[in-house]
Scaffold this active site. Structure first.
Site, mmCIF file in Angstrom:
data_model
loop_
_atom_site.group_PDB
_atom_site.id
_atom_site.type_symbol
_atom_site.label_atom_id
_atom_site.label_comp_id
_atom_site.label_asym_id
_atom_site.label_seq_id
_atom_site.Cartn_x
_atom_site.Cartn_y
_atom_site.Cartn_z
ATOM 1 N N HIS A 209 0.806 -1.224 0.000
ATOM 2 C CA HIS A 209 0.000 0.000 0.000
ATOM 3 C C HIS A 209 0.836 1.270 0.000
ATOM 4 O O HIS A 209 0.301 2.371 -0.111
ATOM 5 C CB HIS A 209 -0.929 0.038 1.222
ATOM 6 C CG HIS A 209 -0.211 0.331 2.503
ATOM 7 N ND1 HIS A 209 0.411 -0.632 3.239
ATOM 8 C CD2 HIS A 209 -0.005 1.490 3.164
ATOM 9 C CE1 HIS A 209 0.965 -0.097 4.306
ATOM 10 N NE2 HIS A 209 0.745 1.197 4.284
HETATM 11 C C1 UD1 Z 1 -2.017 5.732 5.482
HETATM 12 C C2 UD1 Z 1 -0.739 6.310 6.063
HETATM 13 C C3 UD1 Z 1 0.357 5.263 6.003
HETATM 14 C C4 UD1 Z 1 -0.080 3.976 6.664
HETATM 15 C C5 UD1 Z 1 -1.410 3.509 6.095
HETATM 16 C C6 UD1 Z 1 -1.901 2.321 6.867
HETATM 17 C C7 UD1 Z 1 -0.415 8.719 5.723
HETATM 18 C C8 UD1 Z 1 0.308 9.761 4.947
HETATM 19 N N1 UD1 Z 1 -0.285 7.465 5.290
HETATM 20 O O1 UD1 Z 1 -1.772 5.431 4.118
HETATM 21 O O2 UD1 Z 1 1.490 5.750 6.693
HETATM 22 O O3 UD1 Z 1 0.892 3.007 6.435
HETATM 23 O O4 UD1 Z 1 -2.367 4.561 6.197
HETATM 24 O O5 UD1 Z 1 -2.771 1.546 6.138
HETATM 25 O O6 UD1 Z 1 -1.076 9.041 6.692
HETATM 26 N N2 UD1 Z 1 -9.145 4.478 1.098
HETATM 27 C C9 UD1 Z 1 -10.374 3.881 1.019
HETATM 28 N N3 UD1 Z 1 -10.990 3.543 2.184
HETATM 29 C C10 UD1 Z 1 -10.458 3.756 3.406
HETATM 30 C C11 UD1 Z 1 -9.199 4.377 3.467
HETATM 31 C C12 UD1 Z 1 -8.561 4.727 2.304
HETATM 32 O O7 UD1 Z 1 -10.902 3.659 -0.061
HETATM 33 O O8 UD1 Z 1 -11.071 3.417 4.427
HETATM 34 C C13 UD1 Z 1 -8.445 4.809 -0.173
HETATM 35 C C14 UD1 Z 1 -8.766 6.194 -0.718
HETATM 36 O O9 UD1 Z 1 -8.765 6.115 -2.108
HETATM 37 C C15 UD1 Z 1 -7.550 7.003 -0.253
HETATM 38 C C16 UD1 Z 1 -6.431 5.985 -0.305
HETATM 39 O O10 UD1 Z 1 -7.032 4.753 0.052
HETATM 40 O O11 UD1 Z 1 -7.303 8.107 -1.059
HETATM 41 C C17 UD1 Z 1 -5.271 6.284 0.622
HETATM 42 O O12 UD1 Z 1 -5.720 6.474 1.970
HETATM 43 P P1 UD1 Z 1 -4.841 7.393 2.986
HETATM 44 O O13 UD1 Z 1 -5.383 7.275 4.349
HETATM 45 O O14 UD1 Z 1 -4.674 8.746 2.414
HETATM 46 O O15 UD1 Z 1 -3.408 6.759 2.915
HETATM 47 P P2 UD1 Z 1 -2.963 5.245 3.093
HETATM 48 O O16 UD1 Z 1 -2.301 4.815 1.832
HETATM 49 O O17 UD1 Z 1 -4.048 4.422 3.640
HETATM 50 N N1 UDP Z 2 -3.482 -5.595 8.920
HETATM 51 C C1 UDP Z 2 -4.748 -6.148 9.095
HETATM 52 N N2 UDP Z 2 -5.458 -6.530 7.990
HETATM 53 C C2 UDP Z 2 -4.963 -6.407 6.735
HETATM 54 C C3 UDP Z 2 -3.668 -5.847 6.566
HETATM 55 C C4 UDP Z 2 -2.965 -5.439 7.682
HETATM 56 O O1 UDP Z 2 -5.213 -6.293 10.227
HETATM 57 O O2 UDP Z 2 -5.652 -6.771 5.777
HETATM 58 C C5 UDP Z 2 -2.736 -5.173 10.107
HETATM 59 C C6 UDP Z 2 -1.378 -5.802 10.236
HETATM 60 O O3 UDP Z 2 -1.474 -7.054 10.871
HETATM 61 C C7 UDP Z 2 -0.623 -4.768 11.063
HETATM 62 C C8 UDP Z 2 -1.225 -3.472 10.600
HETATM 63 O O4 UDP Z 2 -2.472 -3.796 9.994
HETATM 64 O O5 UDP Z 2 -0.902 -4.934 12.439
HETATM 65 C C9 UDP Z 2 -0.332 -2.806 9.619
HETATM 66 O O6 UDP Z 2 -0.995 -1.755 9.018
HETATM 67 P P1 UDP Z 2 -0.637 -1.202 7.580
HETATM 68 O O7 UDP Z 2 0.149 -2.192 6.828
HETATM 69 O O8 UDP Z 2 -1.889 -0.721 6.992
HETATM 70 O O9 UDP Z 2 0.216 0.099 7.928
HETATM 71 P P2 UDP Z 2 1.743 0.360 8.321
HETATM 72 O O10 UDP Z 2 2.130 -0.554 9.412
HETATM 73 O O11 UDP Z 2 2.553 0.175 7.090
HETATM 74 O O12 UDP Z 2 1.736 1.788 8.713
#
Ligand code: UD1
Ligand code: UDP
Length: 361
Positions: A209
């Site tokens: 992601h």
């Molecule tokens: C965010 C964090 C990242 C973290 C990740 C965990 C920032 C800058 N990034 O990234 O550090 O590792 O969360 O998963 O804060 N979207 C949906 N539904 C949701 C959430 C997101 O459809 O419930 C989609 C939307 O298109 C959105 C995109 O995912 O634009 C990205 O979501 P966003 O929260 O901006 O960043 P993440 O990539 O999730």
């Molecule tokens: N995780 C989860 N379901 C998923 C993918 C990840 O519960 O489908 C959990 C994973 O076990 C870990 C956390 O989400 O505890 C990690 O989050 P993510 O990878 O979204 O973000 P990051 O750690 O890179 O910020």
């Protein structure tokens, strides 16, 4: 003490669960969910599985560009802080919700505690790195999971309020792995997720992601081509960001017909089991790299750098970026040696230690 906690993204709900449980024994906690993640499987499922109390405030900020998203959070968190007047604000990790919480509180002269402080990838192109550095420098209490983090902060001149506590994500794994086994179990898991023909240690688990991969067509294509060419049975709980880009780049249908089984993002209990029973894990997630280490599964990290260098040093993790040959080679060859594990993420009591320090503050 009146504590106000700000969370909003998936990994923060997981980190919050053990800490909140400890804090609520002696303090009042007001919980604010920014709504950065809002789909059921990116948000509410964690509240249900981990028994996290319902947020007192749901800010409904949702998705957007960095400035827009962080700005909306800042405005709304400030309103909540003015209303609640807490003694301390707690934030977790490195997301935009973390930065917004720390900035809003520090401008109002409210003390800030940062859980998972001190981590650095030394790559300022990552939004998370900017969030970490800024949050650490705004914080009064810095709870650091590893000695590496303490050293990183020292280099930046930050030593006041720094506590080496161990990693709350290790607490979470220890608290929940047995529950996952008992409540779900691996065969029911495969049934529930429609993973027919899947067997323990016969599949690989992948999560992708990170913006640096999803937002670059060439990198994302390389990663997926490598996984498809490997012919391994790969399970992919697909982050909504990655789904969006796979579709935009015209890759989604091809992946769907391949050796990669796309499933929706799963709950934490399901994820722990998928990790534990995987043969190998491919990921660009921070948290998943550590969980691979905790459950003794080789981790192939689809990034050029990592904050979790202990996993590299112990030979549990290898950095391959988006290089197709490197990914394929490591899918085939990368193995770990359990004897080289040094367990530098604490003893599973980080949440208790953090709560005690806060009580003395
Ligand atoms: C965010 C964090 C990242 C973290 C990740 C965990 C920032 C800058 N990034 O990234 O550090 O590792 O969360 O998963 O804060 N979207 C949906 N539904 C949701 C959430 C997101 O459809 O419930 C989609 C939307 O298109 C959105 C995109 O995912 O634009 C990205 O979501 P966003 O929260 O901006 O960043 P993440 O990539 O999730
Ligand atoms: N995780 C989860 N379901 C998923 C993918 C990840 O519960 O489908 C959990 C994973 O076990 C870990 C956390 O989400 O505890 C990690 O989050 P993510 O990878 O979204 O973000 P990051 O750690 O890179 O910020």
């Amino acid at each position: 003490m009146k504590i106000l906690t700000v969370v909003g993204a998936r990994p923060q709900f997981i980190k919050l669960a053990p800490v909140s449980k400890e804090l609520r024994k002696n303090h009042d906690e007001i919980l604010v969910d920014t709504g950065q993640h809002y789909d059921y499987e990116m948000n509410k499922i964690f509240f249900e599985q981990l028994n996290i109390p319902k947020p007192d405030y749901y800010l409904g900020v949702g998705s957007g560009n960095h400035g827009h998203q962080t700005g909306e959070m800042l405005k709304k968190i400030e309103d909540v802080l003015l209303n609640e007047k807490p003694d301390l604000l707690i934030v977790y990790g490195d997301t935009n919700s973390t930065l917004a919480g720390a900035l809003a509180a520090s401008k109002l002269h409210i003390k800030v505690a940062h859980i998972e402080a001190g981590l650095r990838s030394f790559d300022r192109r990552m939004p998370e790195e900017l969030n970490r550095i800024t949050t650490d420098h705004l914080s009064d209490l810095l709870f650091v999971p590893t000695k590496t983090g303490v050293d990183n902060l020292k280099v930046e001149g930050v030593s006041k309020g720094v506590y080496l506590t161990g990693d709350v994500m290790y607490d979470a794994v220890l608290n929940n792995l047995e529950i996952a086994e008992n409540k779900i179990g691996v065969s029911k898991l495969f049934d529930d997720l429609g993973l027919k023909n899947h067997e323990c240690k016969q599949y690989m688990l992948a999560t992708i992601h990170r913006a640096e991969n999803t937002n670059d067509k060439e990198k994302l294509t390389n990663i997926f081509e490598a996984m498809m060419e490997s012919n391994e049975n790969i399970v992919l709980p697909l982050h909504p960001r990655t789904e969006k880009y796979l579709k935009e780049y015209g890759l989604y249908d091809k992946v769907q017909k391949s050796n990669i089984t796309i499933i929706k993002p799963v709950g934490y209990l399901e994820m722990l089991l998928l990790e534990k029973y995987a043969k190998k894990i491919l990921t660009d997630s921070g948290g998943v790299q550590k969980e691979a280490y905790f459950v003794d599964v080789p981790c192939i990290t689809l990034r050029e750098n990592t904050e979790w260098i202990e996993t590299l040093e112990d030979g549990y993790n290898v950095l391959v970026g988006s290089n197709k040959d490197e990914i394929l080679k490591n899918i085939k060859e990368f193995e770990i040696n359990k004897n080289s594990k040094t367990n530098r993420f604490g003893d599973g009591n980080a949440s208790k230690v953090i709560a005690e320090i806060i009580s003395r503050y």
